[in-house]
Design an enzyme around this catalytic site. Structure first.
Site, PDB file in Angstrom:
ATOM      1  N   MET A  32      14.721  49.567 -29.945  1.00  0.00           N
ATOM      2  CA  MET A  32      14.517  50.772 -30.763  1.00  0.00           C
ATOM      3  C   MET A  32      13.084  51.275 -30.578  1.00  0.00           C
ATOM      4  SD  MET A  32      16.901  50.421 -34.082  1.00  0.00           S
ATOM      5  CE  MET A  32      15.823  49.406 -35.064  1.00  0.00           C
ATOM      6  N   GLY A  33      12.440  50.876 -29.479  1.00  0.00           N
ATOM      7  CA  GLY A  33      11.082  51.344 -29.221  1.00  0.00           C
ATOM      8  C   GLY A  33      10.061  50.580 -30.032  1.00  0.00           C
ATOM      9  N   LEU A  35       7.571  49.184 -28.798  1.00  0.00           N
ATOM     10  CA  LEU A  35       7.629  47.955 -27.997  1.00  0.00           C
ATOM     11  C   LEU A  35       6.387  47.097 -28.189  1.00  0.00           C
ATOM     12  CD1 LEU A  35       9.152  49.259 -24.616  1.00  0.00           C
ATOM     13  CD2 LEU A  35      10.312  48.501 -26.694  1.00  0.00           C
ATOM     14  N   HIS A  39       9.327  42.390 -26.726  1.00  0.00           N
ATOM     15  CA  HIS A  39      10.162  43.203 -25.830  1.00  0.00           C
ATOM     16  C   HIS A  39       9.711  42.992 -24.390  1.00  0.00           C
ATOM     17  CE1 HIS A  39      10.332  45.765 -29.610  1.00  0.00           C
ATOM     18  NE2 HIS A  39      11.609  45.539 -29.373  1.00  0.00           N
ATOM     19  N   GLY A 152      16.580  39.338 -27.963  1.00  0.00           N
ATOM     20  CA  GLY A 152      15.679  38.308 -28.490  1.00  0.00           C
ATOM     21  C   GLY A 152      16.360  37.423 -29.520  1.00  0.00           C
TER      22      GLY A 152
HETATM   23  O1  PAF Z   1      17.267  44.791 -31.900  1.00  0.00           O
HETATM   24  C1  PAF Z   1      17.179  46.035 -31.838  1.00  0.00           C
HETATM   25  O2  PAF Z   1      16.123  46.598 -31.550  1.00  0.00           O
HETATM   26  C2  PAF Z   1      18.400  46.885 -32.182  1.00  0.00           C
HETATM   27  O3  PAF Z   1      19.132  46.319 -33.204  1.00  0.00           O
HETATM   28  C3  PAF Z   1      19.264  47.189 -30.956  1.00  0.00           C
HETATM   29  C4  PAF Z   1      19.889  45.932 -30.380  1.00  0.00           C
HETATM   30  C5  PAF Z   1      18.452  47.887 -29.888  1.00  0.00           C
HETATM   31  C6  PAF Z   1      20.423  48.121 -31.358  1.00  0.00           C
HETATM   32  O4  PAF Z   1      19.949  49.326 -31.859  1.00  0.00           O
END
Ligand code: PAF
Length: 290
Positions: A32-33, A35, A39, A152
């Site tokens: 969801m950015g 980062l 990530h 993760g």
């Molecule tokens: O873990 C996340 O960032 C979110 O839940 C995901 C897996 C990208 C789904 O929107």
């Protein structure tokens, strides 16, 4: 080679069909950015095993409850692009809301519900959350096509939900879980740590200390889930910055059922509030063989 950015489903599909056609493996890192190095480690794991690595950035409204932080959720695509590229991503897919949900989230008529593993813990405290996660991840898997997807372990229940969904729907995606990346003090990296002050960030490490206390007990032979949970709660109670606790749990790592007594592998999980943030974390623990 510079990272390529797409916002349209059709453009990403065309690119991935082409690279797969030339024999490249595709790694997918849904995010969801906002980062961070957690990530980054998923993108690095993906790039160690795939020539093409797609990082997706989409703040998914379906997985936020009405009183949650969808609007406040941190966004910053330029910084995300730089981190993704440095970690080895070849593509950043950042679709707009209309591209993912034409007509808006309220117009969605098909959702994915994974039964069982979604019921306790996060599922109980965030009604509808895992349906939103499963729905958007199913869409991302359908958009990406055959690939390996990296998630993760920080969101351990989410990982179990995604694994189960991919298996039950026969999706052509291999799901890989990657270890949680921590700050030096043990605090699990999370985009929501941005809500914390420096002081709260230091003190929030109590969550990891509580988990380590629980793990030490299990590994020392404690077989009572209640004893392990109470010890973890006592550690949390020692730090006033923890304003409330949603749960402290000992569960089976695959089914999320609560064991009557601990034998073998378990997962210890905590959700608690610190300042403006709701934080979750977990560790694995194995009881000594008899
Ligand atoms: O873990 C996340 O960032 C979110 O839940 C995901 C897996 C990208 C789904 O929107």
């Amino acid at each position: 080679v510079a990272i390529v950015r797409f916002s349209r489903v059709a453009d990403l599909r065309a690119r991935l069909d082409r690279v797969r056609g030339s024999g490249a493996g595709v790694g997918l890192v849904p995010t969801m950015g906002a980062l961070h190095d957690g990530h980054g480690s998923l993108i690095e794991a993906a790039s160690a095993r795939n020539q093409e690595v797609v990082t997706t950035v989409f703040v998914n409204p379906l997985q936020f409850g009405p009183n949650e932080d969808f609007t406040a959720y941190p966004r910053g695509l330029d910084a995300d692009l730089a981190l993704a590229e440095a970690a080895g991503a070849t593509v950043l897919f950042a679709p707009g809301l209309d591209e993912m949900y034409p007509g808006g989230p309220a117009a969605v008529r098909t959702t994915v519900h994974v039964a069982g593993v979604t019921a306790p813990l996060e599922g109980a405290h965030r009604p509808g959350h895992f349906d939103g996660v499963a729905t958007v991840v199913a869409k991302l898997f359908a958009i990406a096509g055959p690939c390996t997807a990296y998630f993760g372990e920080k969101d351990f229940q989410q990982l179990a939900v995604v694994r189960r969904m991919a298996a039950d729907l026969s999706l052509p995606v291999q799901v890989v879980g990657c270890p949680t990346v921590r700050e030096a003090n043990g605090l699990a990296m999370s985009s929501r740590n941005r809500y914390l002050t420096d002081d709260e960030r230091n003190r929030a490490a109590v969550i990891f200390r509580a988990l380590v206390t629980g793990r030490d007990l299990v590994e020392g032979g404690e077989s009572s889930p209640d004893a392990v949970s109470s010890a973890m709660r006592s550690v949390l109670a020692s730090e006033a910055v923890v304003s409330s606790i949603d749960y402290v749990a000992v569960v089976d790592p695959a089914t999320f059922d609560a064991p009557v007594s601990i034998a073998g592998e378990v997962r210890l999980l905590i959700a608690a509030r610190v300042g403006r943030a709701r934080l979750i974390d977990n560790v694995g623990a194995r009881s000594p063989s008899p």
